[in-house]
Motif scaffolding. Structure first.
Motif, mmCIF file in Angstrom:
data_model
loop_
_atom_site.group_PDB
_atom_site.id
_atom_site.type_symbol
_atom_site.label_atom_id
_atom_site.label_comp_id
_atom_site.label_asym_id
_atom_site.label_seq_id
_atom_site.Cartn_x
_atom_site.Cartn_y
_atom_site.Cartn_z
ATOM 1 N N ARG A 35 -66.582 -111.028 -96.644
ATOM 2 C CA ARG A 35 -65.811 -112.049 -95.952
ATOM 3 C C ARG A 35 -65.192 -111.506 -94.670
ATOM 4 N NH1 ARG A 35 -60.718 -115.490 -98.518
ATOM 5 N NH2 ARG A 35 -60.261 -116.719 -96.645
ATOM 6 N N SER A 36 -64.601 -110.326 -94.754
ATOM 7 C CA SER A 36 -63.998 -109.739 -93.562
ATOM 8 C C SER A 36 -65.058 -109.313 -92.558
ATOM 9 C CB SER A 36 -63.114 -108.549 -93.944
ATOM 10 O OG SER A 36 -63.844 -107.558 -94.631
ATOM 11 N N ALA A 39 -66.008 -112.360 -90.574
ATOM 12 C CA ALA A 39 -64.983 -112.684 -89.585
ATOM 13 C C ALA A 39 -65.050 -111.732 -88.402
ATOM 14 C CB ALA A 39 -63.602 -112.622 -90.244
#
Length: 209
Positions: A35-36, A39
């Motif tokens: 997820r990071s 991003a």
């Protein structure tokens, strides 16, 4: 008999493009999970909209060091890590074996192969120098060399002349749906690429193989 021409995109079609892998390699502390990493990739590579840092790089308007500095100022990521990431991209974008095998079959069928890619000059120069399959393409248009970018009409209009295309005997292949739809809107026959296997199935269906 008129020789037919295939116009290929490069990234995600002929060579791999896995930005999450690059992000996780060069920013291991900042991106502990997928997820990071997603991003971070969105922040670093952006969406290639006009004025975006990476879009300017693809268009040949900015050099790698200046690109790293601009992204660092915008995101807060360490400039030295960004320089390393940008420098690693050319070696990262390796030809995909299944795509190369498909290109070989298309060459054997005597089709004319050409390229139309959003790619900065350093990456284009590297892949042409290091991968023999790029010698199979009779003509090539890269955004970094011409200062134009898909899906803009100006890029397709330039390619029409630069690649000496007869659209009645041409097929454009790209993995980006926006580029495919833009091409079709300008009268280009176009095919969305999802995988080499899917692409070959569609080409056989349409009589290219």
């Amino acid at each position: 008999m008129t020789r037919r021409t295939l116009v290929f995109d490069v990234g995600g079609v002929i060579v791999r493009w896995q930005p999450l892998q690059l992000i996780q390699q060069y920013f291991p502390q900042q991106v502990p999970d997928e997820r990071s990493a997603r991003a971070a990739a969105a922040a670093i590579f952006q969406g290639h909209a006009p004025g975006d840092d990476w879009a300017d790089y693809d268009l040949g308007r900015i050099e790698p060091d200046a690109l790293a500095e601009r992204i660092a100022a915008r995101t807060g990521y360490a400039v030295q890590c960004l320089r390393a990431l940008i420098a690693a991209v050319p070696d990262h974008i390796q030809p995909m074996p299944a795509s190369v095998a498909l290109l070989e079959r298309l060459r054997a069928a005597s089709h004319r192969l050409t390229l139309l890619s959003n790619m900065p000059v350093p990456n284009a120069a590297y892949i042409e120098a290091h991968h023999a399959c790029f010698g199979w393409f009779e003509a090539r248009v890269y955004s970094g060399r011409v200062g134009l970018m898909k899906p803009d009409r100006a890029m397709f209009d330039h390619a029409l002349k630069a690649l000496a295309l007869d659209l009645e005997h041409t097929l454009f292949i790209d993995d980006n749906a926006v580029n495919v739809e833009a091409a079709r809107g300008l009268g280009w026959p176009a095919l969305r690429f999802d995988s080499a296997a899917q692409c070959e199935t569609d080409l056989r269906r349409d009589g290219w193989l």
